[in-house]
Design a protein around this motif. Sequence first.
Motif, PDB file in Angstrom:
ATOM      1  N   GLN A 121     -15.716  99.125   7.417  1.00  0.00           N
ATOM      2  CA  GLN A 121     -16.837  98.378   6.832  1.00  0.00           C
ATOM      3  C   GLN A 121     -18.055  99.283   6.669  1.00  0.00           C
ATOM      4  OE1 GLN A 121     -16.404  95.034   6.022  1.00  0.00           O
ATOM      5  NE2 GLN A 121     -14.295  95.312   6.683  1.00  0.00           N
ATOM      6  N   ARG A 122     -18.666  99.225   5.501  1.00  0.00           N
ATOM      7  CA  ARG A 122     -19.901  99.968   5.237  1.00  0.00           C
ATOM      8  C   ARG A 122     -21.090  99.024   5.272  1.00  0.00           C
ATOM      9  NH1 ARG A 122     -18.233 103.624  -0.087  1.00  0.00           N
ATOM     10  NH2 ARG A 122     -16.911 105.138   1.023  1.00  0.00           N
ATOM     11  N   VAL A 123     -22.164  99.473   5.902  1.00  0.00           N
ATOM     12  CA  VAL A 123     -23.387  98.681   6.023  1.00  0.00           C
ATOM     13  C   VAL A 123     -24.576  99.540   5.628  1.00  0.00           C
ATOM     14  CG1 VAL A 123     -24.925  97.456   7.624  1.00  0.00           C
ATOM     15  CG2 VAL A 123     -22.431  97.224   7.850  1.00  0.00           C
ATOM     16  N   ASP A 124     -25.432  99.004   4.759  1.00  0.00           N
ATOM     17  CA  ASP A 124     -26.642  99.695   4.317  1.00  0.00           C
ATOM     18  C   ASP A 124     -27.849  98.869   4.767  1.00  0.00           C
ATOM     19  OD1 ASP A 124     -28.765 100.902   3.071  1.00  0.00           O
ATOM     20  OD2 ASP A 124     -27.941 100.780   1.043  1.00  0.00           O
ATOM     21  N   LEU A 125     -28.558  99.370   5.771  1.00  0.00           N
ATOM     22  CA  LEU A 125     -29.710  98.645   6.311  1.00  0.00           C
ATOM     23  C   LEU A 125     -30.957  98.774   5.435  1.00  0.00           C
ATOM     24  CD1 LEU A 125     -29.276  99.435  10.110  1.00  0.00           C
ATOM     25  CD2 LEU A 125     -28.819  97.271   8.938  1.00  0.00           C
ATOM     26  N   SER A 126     -30.841  99.501   4.326  1.00  0.00           N
ATOM     27  CA  SER A 126     -31.959  99.547   3.375  1.00  0.00           C
ATOM     28  C   SER A 126     -31.674  98.691   2.143  1.00  0.00           C
ATOM     29  CB  SER A 126     -32.260 100.999   2.953  1.00  0.00           C
ATOM     30  OG  SER A 126     -31.200 101.528   2.174  1.00  0.00           O
ATOM     31  N   GLU A 127     -30.492  98.088   2.095  1.00  0.00           N
ATOM     32  CA  GLU A 127     -30.149  97.221   0.960  1.00  0.00           C
ATOM     33  C   GLU A 127     -31.041  95.986   0.971  1.00  0.00           C
ATOM     34  OE1 GLU A 127     -26.207  94.764  -0.108  1.00  0.00           O
ATOM     35  OE2 GLU A 127     -25.899  96.942  -0.072  1.00  0.00           O
ATOM     36  N   GLY A 128     -31.570  95.658  -0.199  1.00  0.00           N
ATOM     37  CA  GLY A 128     -32.475  94.521  -0.295  1.00  0.00           C
ATOM     38  C   GLY A 128     -33.917  94.890  -0.030  1.00  0.00           C
ATOM     39  N   ASN A 129     -34.166  96.107   0.468  1.00  0.00           N
ATOM     40  CA  ASN A 129     -35.539  96.584   0.634  1.00  0.00           C
ATOM     41  C   ASN A 129     -36.102  97.000  -0.718  1.00  0.00           C
ATOM     42  OD1 ASN A 129     -35.002  98.459   3.760  1.00  0.00           O
ATOM     43  ND2 ASN A 129     -35.114  96.275   3.400  1.00  0.00           N
ATOM     44  N   GLN A 130     -37.407  97.118  -0.817  1.00  0.00           N
ATOM     45  CA  GLN A 130     -38.057  97.686  -2.002  1.00  0.00           C
ATOM     46  C   GLN A 130     -37.863  99.197  -1.902  1.00  0.00           C
ATOM     47  OE1 GLN A 130     -39.923  95.957  -4.395  1.00  0.00           O
ATOM     48  NE2 GLN A 130     -40.560  97.768  -5.520  1.00  0.00           N
ATOM     49  N   ASN A 131     -36.667  99.660  -2.318  1.00  0.00           N
ATOM     50  CA  ASN A 131     -36.286 101.049  -2.058  1.00  0.00           C
ATOM     51  C   ASN A 131     -36.217 101.925  -3.315  1.00  0.00           C
ATOM     52  OD1 ASN A 131     -33.944 100.154  -3.289  1.00  0.00           O
ATOM     53  ND2 ASN A 131     -32.691 100.218  -1.444  1.00  0.00           N
ATOM     54  N   GLY A 132     -36.791 101.431  -4.407  1.00  0.00           N
ATOM     55  CA  GLY A 132     -36.812 102.226  -5.628  1.00  0.00           C
ATOM     56  C   GLY A 132     -35.607 102.028  -6.519  1.00  0.00           C
ATOM     57  N   LYS A 133     -34.637 101.228  -6.029  1.00  0.00           N
ATOM     58  CA  LYS A 133     -33.413 100.997  -6.801  1.00  0.00           C
ATOM     59  C   LYS A 133     -33.361  99.541  -7.256  1.00  0.00           C
ATOM     60  CE  LYS A 133     -31.171 104.428  -3.882  1.00  0.00           C
ATOM     61  NZ  LYS A 133     -32.270 104.534  -2.897  1.00  0.00           N
ATOM     62  N   ASN A 134     -32.630  99.305  -8.337  1.00  0.00           N
ATOM     63  CA  ASN A 134     -32.526  97.952  -8.904  1.00  0.00           C
ATOM     64  C   ASN A 134     -31.416  97.119  -8.278  1.00  0.00           C
ATOM     65  OD1 ASN A 134     -34.616  98.572 -10.706  1.00  0.00           O
ATOM     66  ND2 ASN A 134     -33.183  99.476 -12.154  1.00  0.00           N
ATOM     67  N   GLY A 135     -30.642  97.707  -7.397  1.00  0.00           N
ATOM     68  CA  GLY A 135     -29.538  96.989  -6.772  1.00  0.00           C
ATOM     69  C   GLY A 135     -28.856  97.862  -5.742  1.00  0.00           C
ATOM     70  N   PRO A 136     -27.795  97.351  -5.124  1.00  0.00           N
ATOM     71  CA  PRO A 136     -27.093  98.103  -4.085  1.00  0.00           C
ATOM     72  C   PRO A 136     -26.253  99.246  -4.663  1.00  0.00           C
ATOM     73  CG  PRO A 136     -25.950  96.046  -4.517  1.00  0.00           C
ATOM     74  CD  PRO A 136     -27.206  96.010  -5.342  1.00  0.00           C
ATOM     75  N   ILE A 137     -25.959 100.200  -3.812  1.00  0.00           N
ATOM     76  CA  ILE A 137     -25.042 101.289  -4.169  1.00  0.00           C
ATOM     77  C   ILE A 137     -23.698 100.964  -3.529  1.00  0.00           C
ATOM     78  CG2 ILE A 137     -24.573 103.761  -4.007  1.00  0.00           C
ATOM     79  CD1 ILE A 137     -27.634 104.128  -3.620  1.00  0.00           C
ATOM     80  N   ASP A 138     -22.709 100.689  -4.350  1.00  0.00           N
ATOM     81  CA  ASP A 138     -21.390 100.335  -3.833  1.00  0.00           C
ATOM     82  C   ASP A 138     -20.347 101.420  -4.079  1.00  0.00           C
ATOM     83  OD1 ASP A 138     -22.046  97.763  -2.783  1.00  0.00           O
ATOM     84  OD2 ASP A 138     -22.143  97.002  -4.828  1.00  0.00           O
ATOM     85  N   ASP A 139     -20.620 102.300  -5.028  1.00  0.00           N
ATOM     86  CA  ASP A 139     -19.645 103.335  -5.386  1.00  0.00           C
ATOM     87  C   ASP A 139     -20.223 104.718  -5.125  1.00  0.00           C
ATOM     88  OD1 ASP A 139     -17.651 101.504  -6.388  1.00  0.00           O
ATOM     89  OD2 ASP A 139     -18.967 101.201  -8.115  1.00  0.00           O
ATOM     90  N   PHE A 140     -19.418 105.559  -4.516  1.00  0.00           N
ATOM     91  CA  PHE A 140     -19.844 106.923  -4.210  1.00  0.00           C
ATOM     92  C   PHE A 140     -18.853 107.918  -4.798  1.00  0.00           C
ATOM     93  CE2 PHE A 140     -21.922 104.375  -1.008  1.00  0.00           C
ATOM     94  CZ  PHE A 140     -23.198 104.930  -0.947  1.00  0.00           C
TER      95      PHE A 140
END
Length: 198
Positions: A121-140
């Motif tokens: 399982q991958r978890v991003d604790l910055s997802e949903g923050n005002q982090n400069g991106k328009n959405g989550p990063i799901d693909d690497f």
Amino acid sequence: MQPYTVFPDKPIMDNGPMARTFLSMDIDDFHHACRYVHELPYGYNSDREDPMILFKEKMGSCTTKHAVIATLATELEIAIDKHIGIYAMIEALVTGTKPILDRYNLPYLPMVHCFLVFEDQRVDLSEGNQNGKNGPIDDFLYTEKVTANISGKDEYLLYRKALNAHILPRLEFDGIAIKTILKAREEGITLLRANIQK
């Protein structure tokens, strides 16, 4: 990415400096610590090498947010690791990317992001923050496990190594030099910082 609730919860015991810091704030279980870090504003810290900078500045980037929780997990003997990933930054993900891609004739801009991994399982604790991106990063394009507090220098060296070994050999980067990507990356970082302020 999954929510932090996929992690096992556990009482925070006085097993190290990170655990003591959370206990001093009356945060006494792992999920509460994850929630605290997730809810902190997103921002680039003044000293990413300081493991306690997130608490001093009451904000953090993906780098410092995940360093804190990965360190706490180690102190509590929870099998969570920090990973870095290289993702394809495009206009749809980060507004303002297209002019950079056009200027350097790139199909996308390979950029670094980090996240936590528990089992598969991958978890991003910055997802949903005002982090400069328009959405989550799901693909690497590439991921690698790293130490919780990997230095900026070591992360950059890993990024360059991954560019040479995994990104530049891709068909879409045929004829593109690494120095072109590195110059574009600097503009990409500036753009992300600017987007946070909007």
